[in-house]
Design a protein around this motif. Structure first.
Motif, PDB file in Angstrom:
ATOM      1  N   MET A  80      76.299  35.472  68.510  1.00 34.76           N
ATOM      2  CA  MET A  80      77.566  35.888  69.184  1.00 34.76           C
ATOM      3  C   MET A  80      77.267  37.812  69.843  1.00 34.76           C
ATOM      4  O   MET A  80      77.534  38.106  68.531  1.00 34.76           O
ATOM      5  CB  MET A  80      79.042  35.393  68.143  1.00 34.76           C
ATOM      6  CG  MET A  80      79.484  33.718  68.390  1.00 34.76           C
ATOM      7  SD  MET A  80      80.955  34.163  67.414  1.00 34.76           S
ATOM      8  CE  MET A  80      81.394  32.199  67.522  1.00 34.76           C
ATOM      9  N   THR A  81      77.646  37.274  71.015  1.00 38.98           N
ATOM     10  CA  THR A  81      77.442  39.250  71.232  1.00 38.98           C
ATOM     11  C   THR A  81      79.324  39.617  71.442  1.00 38.98           C
ATOM     12  O   THR A  81      80.251  38.814  72.594  1.00 38.98           O
ATOM     13  CB  THR A  81      76.927  39.931  72.867  1.00 38.98           C
ATOM     14  OG1 THR A  81      75.618  38.837  72.309  1.00 38.98           O
ATOM     15  CG2 THR A  81      76.557  40.719  72.599  1.00 38.98           C
ATOM     16  N   MET A 129      83.317  37.961  74.022  1.00 42.02           N
ATOM     17  CA  MET A 129      82.569  37.353  73.200  1.00 42.02           C
ATOM     18  C   MET A 129      81.729  36.715  73.730  1.00 42.02           C
ATOM     19  O   MET A 129      82.233  35.514  74.443  1.00 42.02           O
ATOM     20  CB  MET A 129      82.576  37.053  71.722  1.00 42.02           C
ATOM     21  CG  MET A 129      81.626  36.876  70.681  1.00 42.02           C
ATOM     22  SD  MET A 129      82.273  37.147  68.573  1.00 42.02           S
ATOM     23  CE  MET A 129      83.850  36.096  68.660  1.00 42.02           C
ATOM     24  N   TYR A 130      80.159  36.838  74.303  1.00 47.64           N
ATOM     25  CA  TYR A 130      79.827  35.377  74.668  1.00 47.64           C
ATOM     26  C   TYR A 130      79.074  35.022  73.231  1.00 47.64           C
ATOM     27  O   TYR A 130      78.642  34.890  72.653  1.00 47.64           O
ATOM     28  CB  TYR A 130      78.132  36.484  74.900  1.00 47.64           C
ATOM     29  CG  TYR A 130      78.242  37.197  76.199  1.00 47.64           C
ATOM     30  CD1 TYR A 130      78.212  36.420  78.074  1.00 47.64           C
ATOM     31  CD2 TYR A 130      78.912  38.550  76.417  1.00 47.64           C
ATOM     32  CE1 TYR A 130      78.948  37.258  78.694  1.00 47.64           C
ATOM     33  CE2 TYR A 130      79.148  39.302  77.510  1.00 47.64           C
ATOM     34  CZ  TYR A 130      79.316  38.678  78.542  1.00 47.64           C
ATOM     35  OH  TYR A 130      79.791  38.960  80.287  1.00 47.64           O
ATOM     36  N   CYS A 136      84.244  26.649  78.416  1.00 45.41           N
ATOM     37  CA  CYS A 136      82.438  26.607  77.820  1.00 45.41           C
ATOM     38  C   CYS A 136      81.567  26.281  79.931  1.00 45.41           C
ATOM     39  O   CYS A 136      82.193  26.161  80.871  1.00 45.41           O
ATOM     40  CB  CYS A 136      82.399  24.686  77.916  1.00 45.41           C
ATOM     41  SG  CYS A 136      81.166  23.723  77.468  1.00 45.41           S
ATOM     42  N   ARG A 137      80.934  27.207  79.435  1.00 48.08           N
ATOM     43  CA  ARG A 137      79.731  27.164  80.757  1.00 48.08           C
ATOM     44  C   ARG A 137      78.182  26.517  80.432  1.00 48.08           C
ATOM     45  O   ARG A 137      78.931  25.700  81.397  1.00 48.08           O
ATOM     46  CB  ARG A 137      79.443  28.993  80.544  1.00 48.08           C
ATOM     47  CG  ARG A 137      78.716  28.600  81.941  1.00 48.08           C
ATOM     48  CD  ARG A 137      77.168  30.067  81.743  1.00 48.08           C
ATOM     49  NE  ARG A 137      77.238  30.766  82.908  1.00 48.08           N
ATOM     50  CZ  ARG A 137      76.318  31.433  83.367  1.00 48.08           C
ATOM     51  NH1 ARG A 137      75.378  31.953  81.864  1.00 48.08           N
ATOM     52  NH2 ARG A 137      76.123  31.605  84.382  1.00 48.08           N
ATOM     53  N   HIS A 187      77.277  27.310  75.484  1.00 50.07           N
ATOM     54  CA  HIS A 187      77.060  28.487  75.621  1.00 50.07           C
ATOM     55  C   HIS A 187      78.287  28.443  76.169  1.00 50.07           C
ATOM     56  O   HIS A 187      79.162  27.821  77.215  1.00 50.07           O
ATOM     57  CB  HIS A 187      75.467  28.508  76.983  1.00 50.07           C
ATOM     58  CG  HIS A 187      74.585  28.214  76.354  1.00 50.07           C
ATOM     59  ND1 HIS A 187      73.861  28.973  75.838  1.00 50.07           N
ATOM     60  CD2 HIS A 187      73.903  26.656  76.854  1.00 50.07           C
ATOM     61  CE1 HIS A 187      72.807  28.629  74.902  1.00 50.07           C
ATOM     62  NE2 HIS A 187      73.002  26.938  75.718  1.00 50.07           N
ATOM     63  N   GLY A 188      79.044  29.856  76.299  1.00 49.37           N
ATOM     64  CA  GLY A 188      80.545  30.006  77.239  1.00 49.37           C
ATOM     65  C   GLY A 188      80.940  32.009  76.858  1.00 49.37           C
ATOM     66  O   GLY A 188      80.180  32.256  75.421  1.00 49.37           O
ATOM     67  N   LEU A 189      81.623  31.651  76.596  1.00 49.01           N
ATOM     68  CA  LEU A 189      82.807  32.884  76.630  1.00 49.01           C
ATOM     69  C   LEU A 189      84.167  32.882  75.382  1.00 49.01           C
ATOM     70  O   LEU A 189      85.001  31.735  75.561  1.00 49.01           O
ATOM     71  CB  LEU A 189      83.684  33.535  77.727  1.00 49.01           C
ATOM     72  CG  LEU A 189      82.378  33.660  79.004  1.00 49.01           C
ATOM     73  CD1 LEU A 189      83.153  34.109  80.123  1.00 49.01           C
ATOM     74  CD2 LEU A 189      81.739  35.738  78.383  1.00 49.01           C
TER      75      LEU A 189
END
Length: 316
Positions: free
Chosen positions: A35-36, A47-48, A72-73, A114-116
């Motif tokens: 998590m970034t 957050m990524y 959700c990507r 993968h998502g934000l």
């Protein structure tokens, strides 16, 4: 700031930290996740999230009053949608919640997610937005009540009108990141404030007993690729109606069960083709449940877009 949220009980210390950006790392027996996080305003963070694992156990707990928006990507995520029921977030979905049910086991059925996440710590974030943007028309407390007044999340399925907001957050020049992030968060809040909720936003849910039976069937199918099972056989073996089996498995894994298993077989065959160079195509076909090399080759080409030999040569 949002750091108050991330230092809640059970959250790991940052792996790295610099200039309002923190990186967190998670591990489980099935893989790892990153998590970034970026601090945007006091009480507001972006957050990524990138996870390559089947799931992990979260003991996270916070005393803060939160509104969190998850997008959700790629991949899928299981979440508890009510007492003893589960639903699934898929690519293009938006989930809003207060992180009141964020403790427990998190499952990524496709072994990646993968998502934000955009998070707001109320009332700190409300004050910050008022100071940064005069007469900003969005009331975060009202927005929280609109989408997640209860303990469980609200999911907006395939909210295509917000896709561009989230997708544009993945292609931002380094020198404008923070101001750009802030503008996109304000844009998202304006959209959510105007959004009228209807039945089209509801997600199907499944009882825990159904989910457990479908996952048991999935383990049987993926651990024995040489054997083909029919829906009727699985239904009888796991004591679940065929319709429920098909609907629940599609929600969990994103495809009809037969389609999912065909792709799973071809993915495994692709690994064998590149890792077991001494094994013939006919032998690999048998290992993934095909008694005919020609039928296997046709199925492989349909899924992968290449013949087994072409795929093998490309990996050399």
């Amino acid at each position: 700031m949002s750091e108050m949220f991330l230092t809640g009980e059970g959250f790991p210390p940052p792996l790295a930290e610099s200039g309002g950006c923190r990186v967190f790392q998670f591990h489980s027996d099935s893989g790892e996740g990153m998590m970034t996080q970026y601090d945007l305003f006091p009480g507001v963070f972006l957050m990524y999230n990138d996870f390559h694992m089947e799931g992990y156990d979260s003991v996270f707990c916070t005393a803060e009053d939160l509104l969190c928006i998850d997008y959700c990507r790629q991949g899928r995520m299981e979440y508890q949608s009510g007492p003893d029921t589960f639903s699934y977030v898929e690519a293009g979905d938006m989930k809003l919640d207060r992180r009141l049910e964020h403790r427990g086991h998190f499952t990524f059925p496709l072994a990646h997610y993968h998502g934000l996440t955009i998070g707001f710590v109320l009332p700190q974030a409300e004050q910050a937005l008022r100071e940064w943007v005069r007469e900003f028309p969005v009331d975060l407390s009202r927005l929280q009540k609109k989408f997640c007044s209860g303990r469980h999340p609200k999911v907006i399925h395939r909210a295509s009108s917000t896709d561009h907001i989230f997708q544009e957050l993945y292609a931002v020049p380094e020198q404008i990141k923070l101001p750009y992030f802030r503008i996109k968060v304000l844009e998202l809040l304006l959209y959510l404030n105007a959004l009228e909720l209807g039945r089209e936003t509801e997600k199907p849910y499944f009882y825990k007993s159904q989910v457990e039976k479908v996952k048991a069937a999935h383990r049987l199918l993926t651990e024995d690729l040489e054997r083909h099972y029919t829906i009727a056989e699985l239904s009888e073996r796991f004591s679940i109606p065929a319709t429920a089996l098909k609907e629940c498995s599609k929600s969990i894994y994103g495809q009809p069960l037969n389609t999912y298993m065909r792709c799973f077989r071809m993915d495994h065959a692709g690994l064998l083709l590149r890792q077991e160079m001494q094994t013939s195509v006919a032998e690999i076909a048998g290992l993934v449940g095909y008694d005919s090399a020609s039928k296997f080759a046709a199925a492989f080409r349909e899924v992968k877009g290449k013949t087994p030999l072409e795929y093998c040569r490309e990996g050399q």
